[in-house]
Design a protein around this motif. Sequence first.
Motif, short mmCIF file in Angstrom:
data_model
loop_
_atom_site.label_atom_id
_atom_site.label_comp_id
_atom_site.label_asym_id
_atom_site.label_seq_id
_atom_site.Cartn_x
_atom_site.Cartn_y
_atom_site.Cartn_z
N ILE A 3 -2.01 92.63 61.67
CA ILE A 3 -1.21 93.18 60.46
C ILE A 3 -2.00 93.56 59.32
N LEU A 4 -2.26 94.53 59.04
CA LEU A 4 -3.01 94.99 57.69
C LEU A 4 -2.10 94.89 56.64
N LEU A 5 -2.06 94.03 55.61
CA LEU A 5 -1.35 94.06 54.40
C LEU A 5 -2.04 94.65 53.25
N THR A 6 -1.05 95.69 52.59
CA THR A 6 -1.79 96.02 51.23
C THR A 6 -0.69 96.43 50.29
N ASN A 7 -0.91 96.98 49.01
CA ASN A 7 0.37 97.16 48.10
C ASN A 7 -0.34 98.18 47.03
N ASP A 8 0.43 98.34 46.33
CA ASP A 8 -0.03 99.20 44.92
C ASP A 8 -0.06 98.43 43.77
N ASP A 9 0.28 97.15 43.74
CA ASP A 9 0.30 96.17 42.56
C ASP A 9 -1.01 95.52 42.51
N GLY A 10 -1.86 95.57 43.32
CA GLY A 10 -3.27 94.81 43.25
C GLY A 10 -3.34 93.50 44.14
N ILE A 11 -4.38 93.00 44.45
CA ILE A 11 -4.66 92.07 45.38
C ILE A 11 -4.27 90.56 45.00
N ASP A 12 -3.89 90.60 43.52
CA ASP A 12 -3.36 89.48 43.09
C ASP A 12 -1.89 89.27 42.63
N ALA A 13 -1.23 90.20 43.31
CA ALA A 13 0.02 90.43 43.09
C ALA A 13 1.01 89.41 43.81
N PRO A 14 1.90 88.85 43.20
CA PRO A 14 2.85 87.76 43.86
C PRO A 14 3.72 88.15 45.05
N GLY A 15 4.16 89.67 44.93
CA GLY A 15 4.50 90.04 46.17
C GLY A 15 3.78 90.19 47.42
N LEU A 95 -0.22 97.18 63.04
CA LEU A 95 0.96 97.46 62.09
C LEU A 95 0.53 97.43 60.40
N VAL A 96 0.76 98.40 59.67
CA VAL A 96 0.44 98.15 58.36
C VAL A 96 1.45 97.91 57.48
N VAL A 97 1.68 96.89 56.76
CA VAL A 97 2.79 96.58 55.81
C VAL A 97 2.29 96.63 54.51
N SER A 98 2.87 97.54 53.84
CA SER A 98 2.58 97.68 52.37
C SER A 98 3.52 97.20 51.44
N GLY A 99 3.30 96.07 50.51
CA GLY A 99 4.14 95.78 49.54
C GLY A 99 4.04 94.02 49.44
N ILE A 100 4.72 93.36 48.74
CA ILE A 100 6.04 93.71 48.24
C ILE A 100 6.15 94.30 46.74
N ASN A 101 6.42 95.62 46.77
CA ASN A 101 6.27 96.23 45.59
C ASN A 101 7.21 95.58 44.38
N ALA A 102 6.72 95.55 43.19
CA ALA A 102 7.36 95.21 41.89
C ALA A 102 8.21 96.15 41.35
#
Length: 153
Positions: A3-15, A95-102
């Motif tokens: 699983i690739l995990l990404t987000n838009d809040d940045g690598i230090d995001a708690p989500g 699988l790519v999982v993006s989040g958890i978005n704030a």
Amino acid sequence: MRILLTNDDGIDAPGLHALARVLHTCGHEIKIVAPAMDHSGFGAALGPLHVTGQVLFEDRKIESLLGVEAYAVDGSPALCAFSAALGGFGDKPDLVVSGINAGQNQGRAILFSGTVGAALTACQFGIPAMAVSLAHRPDDEWLWDTAAVCAAS
């Protein structure tokens, strides 16, 4: 499962960290490839790749996620998914999982969400993906762990 995990809040995001902990605990092979800083509202934008042709990134160690590879990318969440889909960070993910978005991504906001943009980009390469967002009331605490368990289910 890889699983690739990404987000838009940045690598230090708690989500992002909460979701990574739960998925890792479930026995999945997790790789974090996330923007070095907040890229909310970037949608599926890749950025100015034509300028240098390079994707700049650095290895990151996340104390609460020892044993999980993590990379901070100088770019958008879609660029993270794009690079991983092309093998830039090892084997193509299952699988790519993006989040958890704030904050929630709903209605027209979906068009501008970097969280959703990363998932859409992965799908363009035939990789199943999901975007995870968390609604929040101003006076309440963020329920990152609860959202992570729901997403992993």
